[in-house]
Design a protein around this motif. Structure first.
Motif, PDB file in Angstrom:
ATOM      1  N   TYR A   1       0.850  -1.187   0.000  1.00 12.53           N
ATOM      2  CA  TYR A   1       0.000   0.000   0.000  1.00 12.53           C
ATOM      3  C   TYR A   1       0.891   1.245   0.000  1.00 12.53           C
ATOM      4  N   PHE A   2       0.675   2.107  -0.980  1.00 13.78           N
ATOM      5  CA  PHE A   2       1.396   3.375  -1.022  1.00 13.78           C
ATOM      6  C   PHE A   2       0.583   4.457  -0.311  1.00 13.78           C
ATOM      7  N   THR A   3       1.257   5.294   0.431  1.00  7.92           N
ATOM      8  CA  THR A   3       0.595   6.393   1.131  1.00  7.92           C
ATOM      9  C   THR A   3       0.595   7.636   0.236  1.00  7.92           C
ATOM     10  N   GLU A   4      -0.389   8.500   0.439  1.00  9.13           N
ATOM     11  CA  GLU A   4      -0.425   9.758  -0.304  1.00  9.13           C
ATOM     12  C   GLU A   4       0.476  10.795   0.348  1.00  9.13           C
ATOM     13  N   GLN A   5       0.645  10.698   1.657  1.00  7.10           N
ATOM     14  CA  GLN A   5       1.550  11.574   2.382  1.00  7.10           C
ATOM     15  C   GLN A   5       2.531  10.704   3.157  1.00  7.10           C
ATOM     16  N   GLU A   6       3.742  11.220   3.355  1.00 11.61           N
ATOM     17  CA  GLU A   6       4.729  10.442   4.095  1.00 11.61           C
ATOM     18  C   GLU A   6       4.288  10.320   5.552  1.00 11.61           C
ATOM     19  N   MET A   7       4.236   9.100   6.033  1.00  8.60           N
ATOM     20  CA  MET A   7       3.738   8.820   7.377  1.00  8.60           C
ATOM     21  C   MET A   7       4.485   7.604   7.911  1.00  8.60           C
ATOM     22  N   GLU A   8       4.798   7.610   9.196  1.00 10.79           N
ATOM     23  CA  GLU A   8       5.496   6.475   9.791  1.00 10.79           C
ATOM     24  C   GLU A   8       5.054   6.303  11.231  1.00 10.79           C
TER      25      GLU A   8
ATOM     26  N   GLN B   1       7.764   5.645  23.591  1.00  4.19           N
ATOM     27  CA  GLN B   1       8.724   5.859  24.669  1.00  4.19           C
ATOM     28  C   GLN B   1      10.035   6.457  24.177  1.00  4.19           C
ATOM     29  N   HIS B   2      10.677   5.823  23.202  1.00  2.00           N
ATOM     30  CA  HIS B   2      11.987   6.320  22.757  1.00  2.00           C
ATOM     31  C   HIS B   2      11.937   7.024  21.406  1.00  2.00           C
ATOM     32  N   GLY B   3      10.777   7.067  20.773  1.00  2.00           N
ATOM     33  CA  GLY B   3      10.615   7.846  19.563  1.00  2.00           C
ATOM     34  C   GLY B   3      11.232   7.264  18.308  1.00  2.00           C
TER      35      GLY B   3
ATOM     36  N   TYR C   1      14.578 -10.986  11.188  1.00  2.00           N
ATOM     37  CA  TYR C   1      13.995 -10.389  12.390  1.00  2.00           C
ATOM     38  C   TYR C   1      15.073  -9.684  13.222  1.00  2.00           C
ATOM     39  N   LEU C   2      16.208 -10.337  13.390  1.00  2.00           N
ATOM     40  CA  LEU C   2      17.292  -9.731  14.164  1.00  2.00           C
ATOM     41  C   LEU C   2      17.864  -8.507  13.454  1.00  2.00           C
ATOM     42  N   GLU C   3      17.912  -8.544  12.120  1.00  2.00           N
ATOM     43  CA  GLU C   3      18.371  -7.375  11.376  1.00  2.00           C
ATOM     44  C   GLU C   3      17.432  -6.194  11.602  1.00  2.00           C
ATOM     45  N   ARG C   4      16.138  -6.451  11.636  1.00  2.00           N
ATOM     46  CA  ARG C   4      15.170  -5.375  11.896  1.00  2.00           C
ATOM     47  C   ARG C   4      15.361  -4.821  13.310  1.00  2.00           C
ATOM     48  N   LEU C   5      15.640  -5.690  14.256  1.00  2.00           N
ATOM     49  CA  LEU C   5      15.898  -5.214  15.619  1.00  2.00           C
ATOM     50  C   LEU C   5      17.138  -4.331  15.661  1.00  2.00           C
ATOM     51  N   CYS C   6      18.128  -4.659  14.846  1.00  2.00           N
ATOM     52  CA  CYS C   6      19.329  -3.817  14.779  1.00  2.00           C
ATOM     53  C   CYS C   6      18.965  -2.410  14.315  1.00  2.00           C
ATOM     54  N   LEU C   7      18.082  -2.319  13.337  1.00  2.00           N
ATOM     55  CA  LEU C   7      17.653  -1.009  12.857  1.00  2.00           C
ATOM     56  C   LEU C   7      16.918  -0.244  13.942  1.00  2.00           C
ATOM     57  N   VAL C   8      16.050  -0.946  14.673  1.00  2.00           N
ATOM     58  CA  VAL C   8      15.316  -0.301  15.760  1.00  2.00           C
ATOM     59  C   VAL C   8      16.275   0.274  16.788  1.00  2.00           C
TER      60      VAL C   8
END
Length: 473
Positions: free
Chosen positions: A225-232, A237-239, A418-425
């Motif tokens: 799904y593409f958004t019309e406006q940038e949203m995330e 807690q930590h933003g 999954y662990l790679e995604r946690l690294c990004l977080v």
């Protein structure tokens, strides 16, 4: 000297291979066609054409809600049109006047998508019918067209809470075999929100619901799904930006926010949500439709911006760009607790005995258990992985083990992802592993061998030179 492009392209190879011959349904909201300068829409068509060139099978579902709203605004004197525009349960009442507008605007967006995408396909080599390497059909691998038609049938929504929705409908049947035939010809299938019933009546279908239904019927690898406006999404807690959700987490978010998606294609919102920012509400609704697609059997759902090549970054890089919601790949992965120590020890013991892993007594596992993650099936641990965070944005993935009976089923890739995604977080920019036996597995997934000097200082201090593990980053 290695150019940045070379490293980037090599790093994308595994993702290109994984996505080749998979099917994706793209949902394009009508508002993207009217973005200032039209560069956003044009560039998105170029990126979609590139995913096609890289071997993906594509279905496009394009909405026209934005165009309909503009048309109705031009008929302010017609109170019946304005009343029909008001959303009830995420649906419009579509009478004959409104249906006429829907037909015209659906035709407009279909033409614009076909025009721009056909141009993009030609630019990407889509007209190379006489290129070397033609197959037995006489057509080149790069031949492809944008094909639209009655790829699904619809039926009337009926009456809800005493309101007759007239020509508003929902998906009755998806013509799966017909779509597959088009994909075998390397064609891209395009659908609008107009669905025809077996009796010949035309109905206006919610485009997000249509994308979810089509993806489910086709057993698609992903719906985007593409958004019309940038949203995330960001953590309260930590933003930090949230880049992945398990389906259970997405359901919890929807329940907390007061959003209910019904399988017939309508939405129920708590009263206070009607005052929510439009872009934020749209994000919540797209999460809801994503969950519905996952419940229909789609493997992954993505919600991403159409700008700045976000589609290519989401599909072909480790970092991604948007929000990934997964119903199967990461479902069952969780942080380990003390009750898992015995099962983790049983899982890794054979590899310790073989010398593939260093010894980890139960006492050590219990002490470090919060750094471990487990993949469970029917409450049985079938895979494990450890994530250690170091200074200067470094993270180490270790103890990545899959039960022998569950190997070659994607469990290892799921745990690694999954662990790679946690690294990004955790804002980690460099991931490394140490290995004495499974080097090729990591090389195939984009890791490069490096020296001990590339490790963070605290990890260099504990590196076991006697064991002489190879380091991949």
């Amino acid at each position: 000297k290695r150019l940045p492009f070379v490293s980037m392209f090599r790093g994308s190879a595994n993702y290109i291979a994984n996505h080749r011959n998979t099917l994706a349904v793209y949902h394009i909201p009508g508002g993207l066609l009217d973005q200032p300068g039209n560069n956003v829409f044009r560039d998105l068509m170029n990126d979609i054409a590139l995913t096609w060139l890289l071997g993906m099978k594509i279905v496009l579902v394009v909405g026209c809600r934005h165009q309909i709203a503009k048309r109705v605004a031009q008929h302010q004197s017609d109170s019946s049109l304005e009343e029909n525009l008001q959303s009830r349960h995420g649906l419009r009442v579509t009478d004959e006047k409104t249906l006429r507008i829907v037909k015209e605007e659906a035709g407009y967006v279909r033409f614009e998508v076909e025009r721009q995408l056909a141009r993009s396909l030609r630019m990407q080599g889509g007209g190379m019918g006489n290129a070397p390497g033609v197959g037995s059909t006489g057509q080149g691998y790069y031949d492809g067209n944008v094909v639209s038609g009655n790829f699904y049938s619809a039926q009337p929504f009926g009456i809800l809470d005493g309101v007759d929705f007239k020509y508003t409908g929902f998906v009755r049947r998806v013509e799966v075999e017909w779509i597959r035939q088009k994909h075998n010809n390397r064609d891209i299938c395009l659908m609008t929100t107009l669905g025809v019933s077996p009796s010949g009546e035309v109905f206006n279908v919610n485009s997000e619901a249509l994308a979810a239904s089509v993806a489910g019927a086709l057993e698609a690898s992903k719906v985007i799904y593409f958004t019309e406006q940038e949203m995330e999404l960001r953590h309260t807690q930590h933003g930090k930006k949230i880049q992945s959700l398990r389906m259970s987490d997405a359901n919890n978010l929807l329940e907390y926010s007061g959003v209910t998606i019904h399988k017939k294609g309508f939405v129920q919102l708590d009263d206070e949500l009607h005052e929510m920012d439009k872009a934020a509400l749209d994000m919540l609704l797209k999460i809801g439709w994503s969950v519905q697609a996952l419940e229909m059997g789609v493997k992954r759902a993505h919600i991403i911006s159409p700008k700045h090549g976000a589609l290519l970054q989401e599909l072909y890089t480790r970092d991604g760009s948007g929000l990934l919601i997964s119903g199967d790949l990461y479902d069952g992965i969780r942080r380990a607790n003390v009750h898992d120590v015995a099962a983790i020890h049983d899982l890794i013991s054979p590899l310790i005995q073989m010398g593939t892993l260093i010894d980890r007594p139960k006492s050590v596992l219990e002490k470090d258990v919060e750094s471990y993650y487990v993949f469970t099936r029917d409450n049985h641990i079938v895979a494990s992985g450890q994530l250690k965070i170091f200074e200067n944005g470094f993270a180490e993935i270790g103890c990545l083990v899959v039960n022998q009976g569950y190997r070659s089923r994607g469990r290892g890739d799921a745990m690694l992802g999954y662990l790679e995604r946690l690294c990004l977080v955790n804002s980690c920019s460099s991931i490394f592993v140490l290995s004495t036996q499974t080097m090729e597995w990591f090389v195939e997934r984009g890791f490069d061998e490096v020296g001990v000097d590339r490790l963070p200082p605290s990890r260099q201090a504990t590196y076991n030179y006697k064991r002489n593990s190879k380091i991949y980053m």
